[in-house]
Design a protein around this motif. Structure first.
Motif, short mmCIF file in Angstrom:
data_model
loop_
_atom_site.label_atom_id
_atom_site.label_comp_id
_atom_site.label_asym_id
_atom_site.label_seq_id
_atom_site.Cartn_x
_atom_site.Cartn_y
_atom_site.Cartn_z
N TYR A 262 -25.31 15.00 -8.38
CA TYR A 262 -26.18 16.13 -8.65
C TYR A 262 -27.62 15.71 -8.40
CZ TYR A 262 -26.81 13.67 -13.06
OH TYR A 262 -27.06 12.73 -14.01
N PRO A 263 -28.50 16.69 -8.14
CA PRO A 263 -29.88 16.34 -7.83
C PRO A 263 -30.51 15.59 -8.99
CG PRO A 263 -29.44 18.65 -7.35
CD PRO A 263 -28.24 18.12 -8.09
N TYR A 264 -31.22 14.52 -8.67
CA TYR A 264 -31.85 13.71 -9.70
C TYR A 264 -33.17 13.19 -9.16
CZ TYR A 264 -32.61 10.01 -13.08
OH TYR A 264 -33.15 9.20 -14.02
N GLU A 265 -34.22 13.38 -9.94
CA GLU A 265 -35.54 12.93 -9.53
C GLU A 265 -36.12 12.04 -10.61
OE1 GLU A 265 -37.88 16.33 -8.83
OE2 GLU A 265 -36.64 17.10 -7.20
N THR A 266 -37.01 11.18 -10.24
CA THR A 266 -37.68 10.33 -11.22
C THR A 266 -39.11 10.08 -10.77
OG1 THR A 266 -37.61 8.24 -12.40
CG2 THR A 266 -36.90 8.19 -10.12
N ASP A 267 -40.00 9.88 -11.72
CA ASP A 267 -41.38 9.52 -11.40
C ASP A 267 -41.44 8.04 -11.07
OD1 ASP A 267 -42.27 11.99 -11.80
OD2 ASP A 267 -43.43 11.58 -13.61
N MET A 268 -41.96 7.68 -9.92
CA MET A 268 -42.15 6.28 -9.55
C MET A 268 -43.60 6.08 -9.15
SD MET A 268 -40.22 3.93 -6.72
CE MET A 268 -38.74 3.76 -7.70
N LYS A 269 -44.23 5.10 -9.77
CA LYS A 269 -45.63 4.82 -9.45
C LYS A 269 -45.70 4.02 -8.16
CE LYS A 269 -47.40 4.87 -14.19
NZ LYS A 269 -48.29 5.99 -13.98
N VAL A 270 -46.40 4.54 -7.19
CA VAL A 270 -46.59 3.85 -5.92
C VAL A 270 -48.08 3.65 -5.72
CG1 VAL A 270 -46.21 3.92 -3.44
CG2 VAL A 270 -44.52 4.93 -4.97
N THR A 271 -48.47 2.43 -5.53
CA THR A 271 -49.90 2.17 -5.41
C THR A 271 -50.17 1.14 -4.33
OG1 THR A 271 -51.86 1.40 -6.56
CG2 THR A 271 -49.78 0.40 -7.21
N LEU A 272 -51.33 1.28 -3.68
CA LEU A 272 -51.77 0.30 -2.69
C LEU A 272 -52.83 -0.62 -3.28
CD1 LEU A 272 -52.06 2.61 0.43
CD2 LEU A 272 -50.20 1.07 -0.14
N GLY A 273 -53.23 -0.34 -4.52
CA GLY A 273 -54.27 -1.14 -5.14
C GLY A 273 -53.70 -2.07 -6.19
N SER A 274 -54.49 -2.27 -7.27
CA SER A 274 -54.07 -3.17 -8.33
C SER A 274 -52.97 -2.52 -9.15
CB SER A 274 -55.26 -3.51 -9.23
OG SER A 274 -55.82 -2.33 -9.78
N ARG A 275 -52.23 -3.37 -9.88
CA ARG A 275 -51.10 -2.85 -10.63
C ARG A 275 -51.56 -1.94 -11.76
NH1 ARG A 275 -47.59 -7.31 -13.08
NH2 ARG A 275 -47.74 -8.10 -10.96
N PRO A 276 -50.80 -0.87 -12.05
CA PRO A 276 -51.17 0.05 -13.14
C PRO A 276 -50.85 -0.58 -14.49
CG PRO A 276 -49.08 0.69 -12.16
CD PRO A 276 -49.60 -0.44 -11.34
N PRO A 277 -51.36 0.01 -15.58
CA PRO A 277 -51.05 -0.54 -16.90
C PRO A 277 -49.57 -0.33 -17.23
CG PRO A 277 -52.22 1.55 -17.10
CD PRO A 277 -52.26 1.17 -15.64
N CYS A 278 -49.03 -1.22 -18.03
CA CYS A 278 -47.65 -1.08 -18.52
C CYS A 278 -47.73 -0.87 -20.02
CB CYS A 278 -46.83 -2.32 -18.16
SG CYS A 278 -45.14 -2.30 -18.80
N THR A 279 -47.73 0.40 -20.44
CA THR A 279 -47.86 0.76 -21.85
C THR A 279 -46.65 1.60 -22.26
OG1 THR A 279 -49.10 2.78 -21.34
CG2 THR A 279 -50.37 0.74 -21.62
N LYS A 280 -46.71 2.14 -23.44
CA LYS A 280 -45.62 2.96 -23.95
C LYS A 280 -45.39 4.17 -23.06
CE LYS A 280 -44.26 5.52 -28.10
NZ LYS A 280 -44.66 5.92 -29.47
N ALA A 281 -46.46 4.71 -22.47
CA ALA A 281 -46.33 5.89 -21.62
C ALA A 281 -45.56 5.58 -20.34
CB ALA A 281 -47.71 6.46 -21.28
N GLU A 282 -45.65 4.33 -19.85
CA GLU A 282 -44.98 3.96 -18.60
C GLU A 282 -43.64 3.27 -18.86
OE1 GLU A 282 -49.13 4.66 -17.89
OE2 GLU A 282 -48.23 3.08 -19.12
N ASP A 283 -43.23 3.13 -20.11
CA ASP A 283 -42.01 2.39 -20.42
C ASP A 283 -40.81 2.96 -19.66
OD1 ASP A 283 -40.59 0.37 -21.74
OD2 ASP A 283 -39.87 1.80 -23.25
#
Length: 537
Positions: A262-283
């Motif tokens: 079945y269709p399934y989507e997920t948010d994936m952070k893609v960046t060309l710069g520095s790494r994003p923060p890893c906090t509770k929101a990004e868990d």
């Protein structure tokens, strides 16, 4: 007589269905009734319904589905009788988008299909949550609305709401916080019939007002306040009472092609710069480092490598090729505030070019006439932006001039500002000492004579021009370099050829008493002229 009266009372109670001391059964089970699971198949394959993961939690996107596709008859859960419970709770976990000021969207409704009337429903606007229900008094019926102001749902995050209803008392709890209580003049009816009605998820049986956000939980709990079951909770925004199977985990296994059923989507952070923060929101979210081609998972507060980046020895890859009209002898990169990033090239033939960064690449922006240009120098004085070119050969009239250009804010172009007499100019150096601005030119030769003077110019605020300030004896000068050490300002010149030999001294000058004075000399063999410019003597 008293015994007979007591017996009559007992018989009357037993004869009254749903009341008294007789065997009473509610219209529904008193367990949590998962309304969302009733409308969506266990495998999540409903038409127009998409499973989406955001902020580490899965929800259903319903906006592409037809309203009737996400509905079911009320009789499916009201299987003993047709009355909606007098006391109940509604639990909703949702993530809502930003809405225009006057727009409303429905979370769910119960609609009488025969009369097309709204019996009960829950909808929200940017500033309010509305609970709607129908009251009837004989032949008269009217719709009642209880509104809770400012639940602050449109912040792009998950929220869990508990609406508890008991007669005239309506209570709303958001994320296990303090409840907002309303005592309404019009109580919830004790005989709201749902005979011939249908539950509609995310709509009011029509496309207008259809829910466009994500919903994770929609539960009806008859007979009690669900807040006592949910709170306190370690993660109150996602407090769980009951969710459909499709949101608990991926049902079924991927086929050989590893495509989910079945269709399934997920948010994936893609960046060309520095790494994003890893906090509770990004868990539990992924981050793909496009630069190093590595895949990482946010666990706790650290990014854990899932797909290791392959170590490489080369770290610079070709991004763009710039085709110039002749050999390029120099390049200058600079930024103009409010205009962008620029690159100019010093080309050997009669035209040099300025390129501007746009849409991920440099594109041709302005052509400037030059005469075997050797180098460019970008500098600023106050708000004035300048660009100086070192011309090695004379112009069409046999005159040897290098040119200083000034940026025009109105025309968004560089325009000629000042011509400076030079002799085989190879380089400009712009610098500031004690608030005064200078510009030094490296003169390489005059005719066949390489033992000539190079000149240091000083900006005159009154004349708004560069004026000769000091001459320095040089031999085939090809480069200047300015630097400071503590309070001292130094200027170094690279001498390349004296007419017969490349074995000669280059000099370092220090600024003392208002002029540059010789500080140190360096003996260096130079093949610079002949190796880089074979056409030059």
């Amino acid at each position: 007589m008293s015994v007979l009266l007591t017996l009559c009372v007992v018989l009357l109670a037993l004869a009254t269905p749903g009341r008294g001391a007789g065997r009473w059964e509610p219209c529904t089970d008193l367990r949590p009734l998962d309304i969302l699971a009733e409308a969506v198949p266990p495998d999540g394959t409903a038409v127009g319904v998409t499973v989406t993961q955001v902020q580490g939690a899965r929800g259903l996107q319903l906006s592409a589905a037809a309203p009737h596709d996400l509905s079911f008859p009320a009789s499916r859960i009201f299987f003993r009788c047709d009355l909606f419970p007098e006391e109940f709770s509604i639990v909703v976990t949702l993530k809502v988008p930003s809405l225009p000021p006057k727009k409303n969207e429905y979370l769910f409704t119960v609609v009488s299909e025969e009369r097309d009337s709204l019996l009960l429903g829950l909808r929200y606007s940017p500033t309010q949550l509305h609970f709607l229900f129908l009251r009837e008094d004989g032949a008269r019926a009217w719709q009642t609305r209880v509104s809770f102001r400012g639940p602050a749902l449109t912040d792009g995050r998950w929220h869990t709401l508990v609406l508890a209803v008991s007669e005239g008392s309506f209570s709303l709890t958001r994320d296990c916080g303090l409840p907002v209580d309303i005592m309404a003049d019009m109580p919830f009816p004790d005989t709201l019939s749902v005979q011939g009605a249908r539950f509609f998820i995310g709509s009011r049986r029509r496309t207008k007002g259809q829910f466009t956000g994500l919903v994770r939980q929609l539960v009806l709990l008859p007979g009690s306040d669900a807040t006592l079951r949910l709170c306190p909770c370690r993660n109150p925004e996602l407090a769980l009472l009951s969710i459909p199977p499709t949101l608990r985990g991926l049902t079924g296994k991927p086929e050989d092609s590893e495509v989910l059923k079945y269709p399934y989507e997920t948010d994936m952070k893609v960046t060309l710069g520095s790494r994003p923060p890893c906090t509770k929101a990004e868990d539990a979210q992924f981050w793909f480092d496009a630069g190093r081609k590595g895949l990482y998972l946010c666990v706790g507060s650290e990014w854990v490598s899932v797909l290791a980046a392959k170590e490489r020895l080369e770290y610079v890859e070709e991004h763009q090729s710039l085709f110039t009209n002749s050999e390029t002898l120099g390049i200058e990169v600079f930024v103009i505030p409010g205009a962008g990033l620029f690159v100019d090239t010093a080309n050997r033939k009669t035209t040099s070019a300025i390129y501007k960064w746009a849409d991920g690449k440099f594109s041709s922006y302005q052509d400037i006439p030059t005469h075997q240009a050797q180098s460019w120098r970008h500098f600023t004085i106050g708000k004035k932006i300048f660009l100086a070119v070192a011309n090695f050969e004379p112009n069409e009239k046999g005159q040897e001039f290098s040119v200083i250009y000034k940026w025009s804010q109105r025309r968004r172009r560089f325009t000629p500002y000042q011509r400076v007499l030079t002799h085989g100019a190879r380089d400009w150096e712009a610098f500031e000492v004690s608030g005064e601005h200078f510009l030094a030119v490296a003169n390489h030769r005059e005719g066949s004579d390489h033992n000539i003077y190079s000149v240091i110019y000083k900006w005159s605020p009154g004349a708004r021009l560069f004026e000769a300030n000091q001459t320095v004896a040089t031999s085939g000068a090809c480069d200047w370099e300015f630097f400071t050490v503590g309070p001292y300002a130094f200027l170094a010149v690279a001498n390349a050829f004296n007419g017969t030999s490349t074995q000669l001294q280059s000099h370092l000058y220090v600024r003392l008493g208002g002029s540059f004075q010789l500080f140190q000399s360096f003996l260096a063999a130079s093949g610079f002229s002949s190796s880089l410019h074979p056409a030059l003597p």
